[in-house]
Every structure is written in structure tokens, then in C-alpha cells.
Design a protein around this motif. Structure first.
Motif, PDB file in Angstrom:
ATOM      1  N   GLY A   1       0.626  -1.356   0.011  1.00 38.54           N
ATOM      2  CA  GLY A   1      -0.115   0.026  -0.024  1.00 38.54           C
ATOM      3  C   GLY A   1       0.685   1.420   0.115  1.00 38.54           C
ATOM      4  O   GLY A   1       0.321   2.394   0.214  1.00 38.54           O
ATOM      5  N   ASN A   2       2.175   1.325  -0.254  1.00 42.49           N
ATOM      6  CA  ASN A   2       2.973   2.470  -0.061  1.00 42.49           C
ATOM      7  C   ASN A   2       2.881   3.029  -1.497  1.00 42.49           C
ATOM      8  O   ASN A   2       2.409   2.529  -2.398  1.00 42.49           O
ATOM      9  N   ASP A   3       3.325   4.469  -1.214  1.00 39.87           N
ATOM     10  CA  ASP A   3       3.016   5.201  -2.549  1.00 39.87           C
ATOM     11  C   ASP A   3       3.851   4.967  -3.743  1.00 39.87           C
ATOM     12  O   ASP A   3       5.302   5.179  -3.394  1.00 39.87           O
TER      13      ASP A   3
ATOM     14  N   THR B   1       1.204  -8.203  17.146  1.00 42.92           N
ATOM     15  CA  THR B   1       1.351  -6.976  17.888  1.00 42.92           C
ATOM     16  C   THR B   1       1.986  -5.533  17.386  1.00 42.92           C
ATOM     17  O   THR B   1       3.017  -5.690  16.852  1.00 42.92           O
ATOM     18  N   ASN B   2       1.408  -4.250  17.734  1.00 45.53           N
ATOM     19  CA  ASN B   2       1.994  -3.178  17.256  1.00 45.53           C
ATOM     20  C   ASN B   2       3.148  -2.485  18.051  1.00 45.53           C
ATOM     21  O   ASN B   2       3.241  -3.512  19.256  1.00 45.53           O
ATOM     22  N   SER B   3       3.544  -1.408  17.980  1.00 45.31           N
ATOM     23  CA  SER B   3       4.618  -0.884  18.675  1.00 45.31           C
ATOM     24  C   SER B   3       4.109  -0.662  20.251  1.00 45.31           C
ATOM     25  O   SER B   3       5.164  -0.529  20.972  1.00 45.31           O
ATOM     26  N   GLN B   4       2.795  -0.656  20.439  1.00 44.14           N
ATOM     27  CA  GLN B   4       2.532  -0.299  21.734  1.00 44.14           C
ATOM     28  C   GLN B   4       1.845  -1.658  22.231  1.00 44.14           C
ATOM     29  O   GLN B   4       1.293  -1.546  23.449  1.00 44.14           O
ATOM     30  N   GLY B   5       2.089  -2.754  22.015  1.00 44.25           N
ATOM     31  CA  GLY B   5       1.963  -4.020  22.291  1.00 44.25           C
ATOM     32  C   GLY B   5       0.634  -4.382  22.210  1.00 44.25           C
ATOM     33  O   GLY B   5       0.386  -5.381  23.049  1.00 44.25           O
ATOM     34  N   VAL B   6      -0.203  -4.090  21.325  1.00 42.90           N
ATOM     35  CA  VAL B   6      -1.427  -4.026  21.574  1.00 42.90           C
ATOM     36  C   VAL B   6      -1.675  -4.984  20.027  1.00 42.90           C
ATOM     37  O   VAL B   6      -1.113  -4.787  18.838  1.00 42.90           O
ATOM     38  N   ALA B   7      -2.697  -6.033  19.914  1.00 42.14           N
ATOM     39  CA  ALA B   7      -2.982  -6.911  18.686  1.00 42.14           C
ATOM     40  C   ALA B   7      -3.530  -6.165  17.708  1.00 42.14           C
ATOM     41  O   ALA B   7      -4.374  -5.263  17.753  1.00 42.14           O
ATOM     42  N   ASP B   8      -2.885  -6.451  16.625  1.00 40.58           N
ATOM     43  CA  ASP B   8      -3.518  -6.127  15.065  1.00 40.58           C
ATOM     44  C   ASP B   8      -4.404  -6.968  14.460  1.00 40.58           C
ATOM     45  O   ASP B   8      -3.990  -8.135  14.780  1.00 40.58           O
ATOM     46  N   ILE B   9      -5.220  -6.849  13.623  1.00 41.95           N
ATOM     47  CA  ILE B   9      -5.808  -7.791  12.607  1.00 41.95           C
ATOM     48  C   ILE B   9      -5.450  -7.327  11.160  1.00 41.95           C
ATOM     49  O   ILE B   9      -5.473  -6.334  10.835  1.00 41.95           O
ATOM     50  N   TYR B  10      -5.728  -8.279  10.454  1.00 40.40           N
ATOM     51  CA  TYR B  10      -5.574  -8.206   8.934  1.00 40.40           C
ATOM     52  C   TYR B  10      -6.699  -8.964   8.307  1.00 40.40           C
ATOM     53  O   TYR B  10      -7.272  -9.936   8.620  1.00 40.40           O
ATOM     54  N   ALA B  11      -7.450  -8.147   7.769  1.00 36.64           N
ATOM     55  CA  ALA B  11      -8.780  -8.633   7.012  1.00 36.64           C
ATOM     56  C   ALA B  11      -8.515  -8.686   5.389  1.00 36.64           C
ATOM     57  O   ALA B  11      -8.029  -7.703   4.903  1.00 36.64           O
ATOM     58  N   VAL B  12      -9.213  -9.581   4.873  1.00 39.40           N
ATOM     59  CA  VAL B  12      -8.720  -9.690   3.251  1.00 39.40           C
ATOM     60  C   VAL B  12     -10.123 -10.470   2.954  1.00 39.40           C
ATOM     61  O   VAL B  12     -10.749 -11.297   3.373  1.00 39.40           O
ATOM     62  N   GLY B  13     -10.562  -9.665   1.689  1.00 46.11           N
ATOM     63  CA  GLY B  13     -11.563 -10.179   0.810  1.00 46.11           C
ATOM     64  C   GLY B  13     -11.478 -10.291  -0.514  1.00 46.11           C
ATOM     65  O   GLY B  13     -10.447  -9.749  -1.158  1.00 46.11           O
ATOM     66  N   PRO B  14     -12.406 -10.642  -1.419  1.00 45.74           N
ATOM     67  CA  PRO B  14     -12.102 -10.591  -2.807  1.00 45.74           C
ATOM     68  C   PRO B  14     -12.081  -9.063  -3.577  1.00 45.74           C
ATOM     69  O   PRO B  14     -11.681  -8.974  -4.705  1.00 45.74           O
ATOM     70  N   THR B  15     -12.373  -7.916  -2.713  1.00 42.47           N
ATOM     71  CA  THR B  15     -12.260  -6.868  -3.088  1.00 42.47           C
ATOM     72  C   THR B  15     -11.189  -5.884  -2.557  1.00 42.47           C
ATOM     73  O   THR B  15     -10.791  -4.780  -2.975  1.00 42.47           O
TER      74      THR B  15
ATOM     75  N   SER C   1      -7.900  -5.703   0.824  1.00 42.15           N
ATOM     76  CA  SER C   1      -7.493  -6.011   2.289  1.00 42.15           C
ATOM     77  C   SER C   1      -7.334  -4.788   3.025  1.00 42.15           C
ATOM     78  O   SER C   1      -7.024  -3.687   2.431  1.00 42.15           O
ATOM     79  N   ALA C   2      -7.178  -5.057   4.374  1.00 40.90           N
ATOM     80  CA  ALA C   2      -6.693  -3.834   5.138  1.00 40.90           C
ATOM     81  C   ALA C   2      -6.197  -4.319   6.534  1.00 40.90           C
ATOM     82  O   ALA C   2      -6.422  -5.352   6.906  1.00 40.90           O
ATOM     83  N   LEU C   3      -5.352  -3.552   6.908  1.00 39.44           N
ATOM     84  CA  LEU C   3      -4.804  -3.602   8.241  1.00 39.44           C
ATOM     85  C   LEU C   3      -5.366  -2.576   9.334  1.00 39.44           C
ATOM     86  O   LEU C   3      -5.595  -1.780   8.656  1.00 39.44           O
ATOM     87  N   TYR C   4      -5.751  -3.415  10.469  1.00 37.55           N
ATOM     88  CA  TYR C   4      -6.488  -2.702  11.281  1.00 37.55           C
ATOM     89  C   TYR C   4      -5.492  -2.715  12.666  1.00 37.55           C
ATOM     90  O   TYR C   4      -5.259  -3.729  13.152  1.00 37.55           O
ATOM     91  N   SER C   5      -5.027  -1.588  13.245  1.00 35.43           N
ATOM     92  CA  SER C   5      -3.987  -1.583  14.321  1.00 35.43           C
ATOM     93  C   SER C   5      -4.827  -1.386  15.490  1.00 35.43           C
ATOM     94  O   SER C   5      -5.669  -0.190  15.552  1.00 35.43           O
TER      95      SER C   5
ATOM     96  N   GLU D   1      -7.709   1.643  14.902  1.00 38.73           N
ATOM     97  CA  GLU D   1      -7.749   2.849  14.274  1.00 38.73           C
ATOM     98  C   GLU D   1      -8.488   2.502  12.823  1.00 38.73           C
ATOM     99  O   GLU D   1      -8.883   1.543  12.487  1.00 38.73           O
ATOM    100  N   ALA D   2      -8.448   3.405  12.105  1.00 38.85           N
ATOM    101  CA  ALA D   2      -9.128   3.464  10.675  1.00 38.85           C
ATOM    102  C   ALA D   2      -8.360   2.548   9.946  1.00 38.85           C
ATOM    103  O   ALA D   2      -6.977   2.303   9.736  1.00 38.85           O
ATOM    104  N   ALA D   3      -9.109   1.750   8.862  1.00 35.85           N
ATOM    105  CA  ALA D   3      -8.281   0.839   8.083  1.00 35.85           C
ATOM    106  C   ALA D   3      -7.239   1.462   7.241  1.00 35.85           C
ATOM    107  O   ALA D   3      -7.653   2.500   6.823  1.00 35.85           O
ATOM    108  N   HIS D   4      -6.283   0.554   7.231  1.00 33.03           N
ATOM    109  CA  HIS D   4      -5.204   0.872   6.235  1.00 33.03           C
ATOM    110  C   HIS D   4      -5.422  -0.151   5.127  1.00 33.03           C
ATOM    111  O   HIS D   4      -4.960  -1.136   5.040  1.00 33.03           O
ATOM    112  N   ALA D   5      -6.067   0.648   4.095  1.00 31.41           N
ATOM    113  CA  ALA D   5      -6.255  -0.071   3.071  1.00 31.41           C
ATOM    114  C   ALA D   5      -5.121  -0.724   2.106  1.00 31.41           C
ATOM    115  O   ALA D   5      -4.243  -0.194   1.761  1.00 31.41           O
ATOM    116  N   LEU D   6      -5.261  -1.984   1.606  1.00 36.08           N
ATOM    117  CA  LEU D   6      -4.086  -2.657   0.985  1.00 36.08           C
ATOM    118  C   LEU D   6      -4.767  -3.273  -0.487  1.00 36.08           C
ATOM    119  O   LEU D   6      -5.903  -3.649  -0.456  1.00 36.08           O
TER     120      LEU D   6
END
Length: 724
Positions: free
Chosen positions: A488-490, A676-690, A692-696, A706-711
Motif C-alpha cells: 500500500g506504499n506510494d 502486535t504493534n509498537s504499543q504491544g496491542v494486537a492488530d488484525i488483517y482482513a482480506v476479501g475479494p475486493t 484487504s486492510a490492516l487494522y491497528s 484505528e481506521a483501516a489501512h487499505a491494501l
């Protein structure tokens, strides 16, 4: 990076050679130090011309001018006159206001400060001659100062006379215009370009003895170089071409290179351009110093690198340069007994011509915990960029690090394609490109180790969380979530420091034959190994354990049968606070069951405990870990309408009442733990046919992500079939 002062073995030539031949013969230098009129330091005794073939140490400096008894060289911190007889030197003090000049073919050094000029006769010694005149000094010819009256633009020849008198002679017969450029003087003759108001450029030859113009040549354009000898005059007629005129017959010829007449006027010196040399199959351009006979046209290649040619006054030349066989130094160019040009080292620079990587300081172990030191290095000469290539021995994966301006390299812990660096042994190769462009790049190799520990969901031994993916062929692969995030980077970022963009992620294949399983989960480290483990239920209802061993999964062991009563399993959260991940399963009647891990590979789970019923309303379960800061691992559940619910773990294998996170989650086919992220809290990764996104994770019960980081990665029926 300091320069080497000790000769080291020569490496083979495998890269481009660039030789620069400066065609001016008189030199100037200004720099910080003391007053110009102060006496030079060093031996002041008169030196007789010695055997020029005697070699003496001369560690640095470019020859500016040379005379029968010695030569003037400019170094980084000083100006030195060196005698041929014994290599002894006279060092001149410097200041920002001082300019030093030598005379071509003469043993004269002039130190100028404002209107005061101190003329040192380095051969005869004695007190210097001080000349004070309100003109601007441009050249030194013998002991005569070639100067311009800045008020009238007239050319003057100024010298000292016995008794301290100053002899000032105005040059006559110059063509119309003003002095525009002075070229390296030949003893007794000054070569100067004049420019008329209509930019009509002419070359004037001034006889020093009579202070008169003896010859004039039409240039047609400004020329950066000109030279006069007793028989010829030559100049740069156009870029890369030289016009040579016979002074007696006035016949002219043009050669397709920049050249200088040398060795008594019978040879042309130039750098050969475009030559291609092959060494062990490697092709590189070579530009050696070449002398071409004006009598029979034969050519002789001398130095692999050459600086300005300085006429000695006896028909020979001095030049700073080097060969790959002998190294750097000062060379005398002369004719041997057969009349062939040869280059003989007289001043040993005590350093190789090619670049040498003398030392590379690289950590023996990388931990990426903030304590690693930067990579530093030392080379025998300045570099034009340094590359450090590291290769993980076990996988062959690499990273290429560059330093263009810095004197250090800081490894951020990633390999190419944004993959976290694996633990284990690495080989490294550093390549330094010489700033001079002469000779091959310097190369040094070695080994290092990465020891960064492990992390939750780390199946590839790099302390990064992975997504486990099964494709349609039954291959199970681990995708570094850092790599997926980089998708998802520019891609349009071209500034320094832009994060890498991954277009096609490259996973680590953990195994084949995984189509035999109808349900799979990663419950964590349930069997006491270093990393997280994987379980799978086959079509017969048997649950199998695959222990993780660094970058691979071990052969499966049977846990037990009867697991075909379950339609969903998930794991990863430590639900009872014992430090190990546990397993959750829902049966076909909608009851949720808790399997606590034991840490024992032969019996990895305790007897199941019933948590509650009514879980049939959910079509997706994920136990990613501690999301919202409760005392135990948490659970996410998505209902058939697409709403995602949060169950906070109590730390005893049970949960609090559900909390609504939000709707719209039906667009995803899989929701998995993302470490886990830098705060030691669990993240999730969601993926579908349209997409995916990382949720911190935010460590919040009211707003857990946090808001979805679309991929751009999408689930499909072939490569990205099943995520867990």
C-alpha cells in the motif's frame, strides 16, 4: 575516511578506468596558513641535479611545475618544493591571502600576497627577491612575473634587478583587444589569448627577452588550452580536438583529441578515449596516458592515470599519476636509449592506484533493539558511494544497502521486498566505488549474524508476524505482514527515504499437501517450541499438530479424533493467562468450547470447557490476542449481517458481554491476527475479494481499532485461497 599511506597488494582490474590529463603546466594555489612572505621551512641548501631515477617517498601532492633541480607540488594542507637529489622538501607556509606559483621548466617559486611578490630561487638558494607592483600576477616565466595592469589592461613583464630595483617592461605588439586568458608558459615565451570587443580571439606569443609579441594566430573561438614550443604552437580548436601549427612553415593539422607536445617536441601526449580492455570477461573503458610520435606515428601507452604534465626544462616531463602495477606517485617521462617514451617513478606515493577497502566495521551480531552500531569503513582513497549486500545463508534472500553521502550505513532490519531479516548466519559484501573513477571498485567480504528473537505469529524466524495462506494446490506459505503492508506504499514517491513498494509479495513456503485439512488454525505456542504452532483437521475429523521450527513446520503429530463436530476453530489468544495461546471451537449446535494449551507436544490441549451456546449466529471467529486492554486475550466474532463484535477476555477462559465494533465486515472472507504493534496491542488483517486492510489495535474498549489501512491484496480461489 583517511587515505592509506602503506602500499597494499593490488587487486585485479574489474571496473572502469578514467584518466584525466590536465594540459596546463603552471600551477597556483591559495589556502589557509601564515603570511606569504614568510620564509619557507625545510632545507635551504642548493641541491645539485641528481639521478632522476632515484625513488624517494612522496605520499601525496599533484605536481604543478618542475625545474631541473626539483618540482613544486600542491598538497591538501601545504605547498612543497621537492628536490630530485635526495627527496628532501621545502614546505611553504600558507594563508587565505597567499597564492603560490611555480615557473615551468625553472626552479622558481613565487609567493604572492596582494601587491607583494616574493620570488624564491630554489636551485641557487639565498635570500628571495621581493617585488612590489600594483599589477595582477597571471604567470611566472623563469624569474619574470607576467602581469596585467588592471586599470589599463596592458601586459607587463616584471622582474627584480641587482640592488633591489624592479624592472617593469610593457609588452609591445599585442593584437587589438585585452588579455583574456594565460596559458602555461614555456621558458622564454608567454602564450596568451586576447579578446577584441567583437569576441575576435587571437593567440599571441610574447618573447620574454624583448617584451614584444613575435607571433599571432587567429583562434576563431575561445580556447581553454594552448601551448607553445620552439617548433610548434597548438590550441584547442573545438571540443576534444587540437590544432597544431608548425611555427616555421605555418602548416596546420588537427588531431581528434586533446593533446600536448612533449619530449622535445617529437611526441604528442594525450589520453586514449574509448579503449576497451577485457579482464576475466569483464569489460571496462580504459584511458591511459598515451604518447604518439610526430615522426612515425607510433603510439606508446604509459600511465594508467595521469595528472598535469610539467616540463622539467631538459626535455623530460614530470607527472603525478600511477599504474596498477606500481601504485601512485610522481613519474618522470623521458626517452630511453631507443628513443621510446618511458615513465619512471621517482616519488613513491606509497598507496595503490586502485581503491582498497582497508577496513570494514560491521556488527558481529545484529539484534535490531537499538544497540546495534552502524557499519563504517576505511578506504585508501575517497569513494563515490558504498554498497553493502547481505545474504541470508539459509534462504539466499538478500538486501542491498547504499551510502552515497554518509560515512556510515544503518541497517533497519529489513531484507529486499520489505521482508524482516531472518535470524541466523549472513554473508556480506561491501563494494566501494572510487571517486577518481580510476580502476575497479574495492570489495571486501565477511560474515555476520542476526539474533532478534521471535514474536507472536512468527513462522519464518524473523520476529515479524506472518499471514498463513493456503493456495488451491495445497501449498501453505507464510507472508510477512510487513511485506503485505508495503503493497500500500506510494509508488510515486521518489524522494530519499521513500518506503519500498511491493507489487508481488514473495512468501516462504512452509509445506505442501494442506488441502487434506478442512479447518486450520494457529493457536500459538501450544507445544513448548520456540515459535507458534499450527493445527489442522482432516476430512476424517482427526486434529493434527504441526510444531514450528524456525523457518519450517515439523512433521505432524496426531492430537485426536472426533473433531468433525466443529464447524469453526480459531486460536492465538492467551485466554487463561498462562503465557500460551489457546484454541476455541464452535460445534454444529452453536456451542463455543475452550481448549487450554499444555505446552506438551504429545498432549497439547487440556480437556475442553464449555463457554456458552448461541454462537451459531456467527460465521467467522478470530482470536488475535489482547486488543482492548482487558486481563485476557480477546475474541472477535462476525455475525451473518456483517457486524463485527468484540468479546473481552477475563483471563479465565471466559468473556465479558459482547461489544459492537461496526458493520460492513461481510466484504472480508478472512480476518486473522496480525501480531502486535509498537504499543504491544494486537492488530488484525482482513482480506476479501475486493481488497484487504490492516487494522491497528488501540488498546480501547470503545474504539478498539484505528481506521483501516487499505491494501490492494485480494483473496481468490487460486493463490490466496485460505488465510488463517
Amino acid at each position: 575516511m583517511p587515505l592509506a599511506r602503506v602500499r597494499t597488494p593490488r587487486s585485479r582490474l574489474t571496473a572502469a578506468i578514467a584518466v584525466v590529463l590536465a594540459v596546463t603546466t603552471a600551477g597556483t594555489l591559495t589556502g589557509p596558513a601564515t603570511a606569504a612572505t614568510a620564509a619557507p621551512t625545510g632545507t635551504a641548501a642548493v641541491a645539485q641535479q641528481g639521478a632522476l631515477d632515484a625513488v624517494f617517498p612522496f605520499p601525496s601532492g599533484d605536481v604543478a611545475t618542475a625545474g631541473p633541480h626539483g618540482f613544486l607540488a600542491f598538497r591538501t594542507d601545504d605547498v612543497v618544493w621537492t628536490r630530485y637529489a635526495d627527496g628532501s622538501g621545502t614546505t611553504f607556509p600558507k594563508s587565505a591571502a597567499v597564492t603560490y606559483r611555480g615557473a615551468a621548466g625553472a626552479d622558481v617559486v613565487v609567493a604572492s600576497e596582494g601587491t607583494r611578490h616574493t620570488v624564491h630561487d630554489m636551485a641557487k638558494g639565498g635570500d628571495p627577491v621581493v617585488i612590489e607592483v600594483p599589477y595582477k600576477l597571471h604567470e611566472v616565466n623563469g624569474s619574470t612575473l607576467v602581469m596585467v595592469d588592471t586599470a589599463t589592461k596592458e601586459l607587463h613583464l616584471v622582474s627584480g634587478a641587482p640592488g633591489g630595483q624592479v624592472v617593469d617592461r610593457k609588452v609591445t605588439g599585442l593584437p587589438a583587444g585585452v588579455p583574456w586568458k594565460f596559458y602555461g608558459s614555456t621558458p622564454g615565451t608567454v602564450a596568451m589569448e586576447t579578446s577584441a570587443p567583437d569576441f575576435d580571439f587571437r593567440l599571441a606569443l610574447v618573447d620574454v627577452a624583448t617584451a614584444s609579441t613575435v607571433e599571432t594566430y587567429e583562434l576563431g573561438r575561445h580556447s581553454d588550452f594552448a601551448q607553445v614550443t620552439p617548433d610548434r604552437v597548438l590550441w584547442e580548436s573545438e571540443q576534444g580536438r587540437t590544432t597544431i601549427v608548425d611555427r616555421k612553415t605555418k602548416q596546420a593539422e588537427t588531431v581528434p583529441y586533446e593533446a600536448q607536445v612533449a619530449l622535445g617536441g617529437d611526441w604528442l601526449a594525450f589520453t586514449r578515449r574509448g579503449t576497451v580492455v577485457v579482464d576475466d570477461g569483464v569489460r571496462y573503458p580504459s584511458r591511459p596516458l598515451v604518447l604518439k610520435s610526430l615522426k612515425d606515428g607510433r603510439e606508446v601507452s604509459l600511465l594508467d592515470s595521469a595528472g598535469p604534465l610539467a616540463p622539467v626544462g631538459d626535455g623530460t616531463l614530470l607527472v603525478s599519476g600511477g599504474t596498477f602495477a606500481q601504485g601512485r606517485g610522481v613519474f618522470r617521462v623521458s626517452l630511453d636509449a631507443s628513443g621510446t617514451p618511458v615513465a619512471t617513478m621517482i616519488g613513491d606515493g606509497q598507496s595503490p592506484l586502485e581503491m582498497v577497502l582497508e577496513r570494514v566495521n560491521i556488527p558481529s551480531v545484529y539484534r535490531f533493539d537499538g544497540t546495534d552500531e552502524d557499519v563504517t569503513w576505511e578506504t585508501s582513497q575517497s569513494d563515490n558511494g558504498v554498497a553493502l549486500d547481505l545474504t541470508h545463508v539459509a534462504t539466499g534472500r538478500t538486501v542491498s544497502l547504499w551510502s552515497y553521502y554518509d560515512t556510515f550505513i544503518d541497517w533497519d532490519g529489513y531484507l529486499d521486498e520489505a521482508i524482516g531479516a531472518y535470524n541466523g548466519a549472513y554473508t556480506w559484501e561491501m563494494t566501494a566505488i572510487p571517486a577518481s573513477g580510476v580502476g575497479p571498485a574495492a570489495v571486501k567480504t565477511g560474515t555476520t549474524t542476526v539474533d532478534r528473537g521471535t514474536a507472536p505469529r512468527d513462522f519464518t524466524d524473523n520476529a515479524h508476524a506472518d499471514a498463513l495462506v493456503r493456495d488451491s494446490s495445497g501449498n501453505l506459505s507464510a507472508y510477512d505482514l510487513s511485506q503485505l503492508r508495503a503493497m500500500g506504499n506510494d509508488p510515486d514517491c521518489h524522494e530519499e527515504g521513500c518506503p519500498p513498494v511491493v507489487r508481488s509479495p514473495k512468501p516462504d513456503v512452509l509445506g505442501t499437501g494442506w488441502n487434506t485439512y478442512t479447518l486450520m488454525a494457529s493457536p500459538g505456542n501450544v507445544a513448548g517450541s520456540v515459535a507458534h504452532d499450527v493445527v489442522g483437521r482432516d476430512r476424517d475429523g482427526v486434529l493434527w499438530l504441526h510444531q514450528s521450527d524456525r523457518q519450517k513446520l515439523l512433521a505432524r503429530t496426531r492430537i485426536g479424533g472426533g473433531w468433525n463436530i466443529y464447524n469453526k476453530i480459531t486460536g492465538g489468544s492467551d485466554l487463561n493467562g498462562d503465557g500460551r495461546g489457546d484454541l476455541l471451537a464452535t460445534d454444529t449446535s452453536g456451542v463455543l468450547w475452550f481448549y487450554a494449551s499444555t505446552g506438551n507436544a504429545t498432549s497439547p490441549f487440556k480437556a475442553r470447557k464449555r463457554i456458552g451456546s448461541g454462537w451459531g449466529v456467527y460465521n467467522l471467529l478470530t482470536a488475535p490476542g489482547n486488543i482492548a486492554g482487558a486481563s485476557g486475550g480477546d475474541l472477535l466474532a462476525r455475525d451473518t449481517s456483517g457486524t463485527l463484535w468484540l468479546y473481552l477476555g477475563k483471563g479465565d477462559g471466559t468473556f465479558t458481554a459482547r461489544r459492537k465494533i461496526g458493520g460492513g465486515w461481510q466484504k472480508y472472507t478472512h480476518v486473522i491476527s496480525a501480531g502486535t504493534n509498537s504499543q504491544g496491542v494486537a492488530d488484525i488483517y482482513a482480506v476479501g475479494p475486493t481488497g484487504s486492510a490492516l487494522y491497528s489495535g488501540r488498546d480501547s474498549t470503545t474504539r478498539p481499532f484505528e481506521a483501516a489501512h487499505a491494501l490492494p491484496l485480494r483473496s481468490n480461489s487460486t493463490r490466496f485461497r485460505t488465510f488463517f
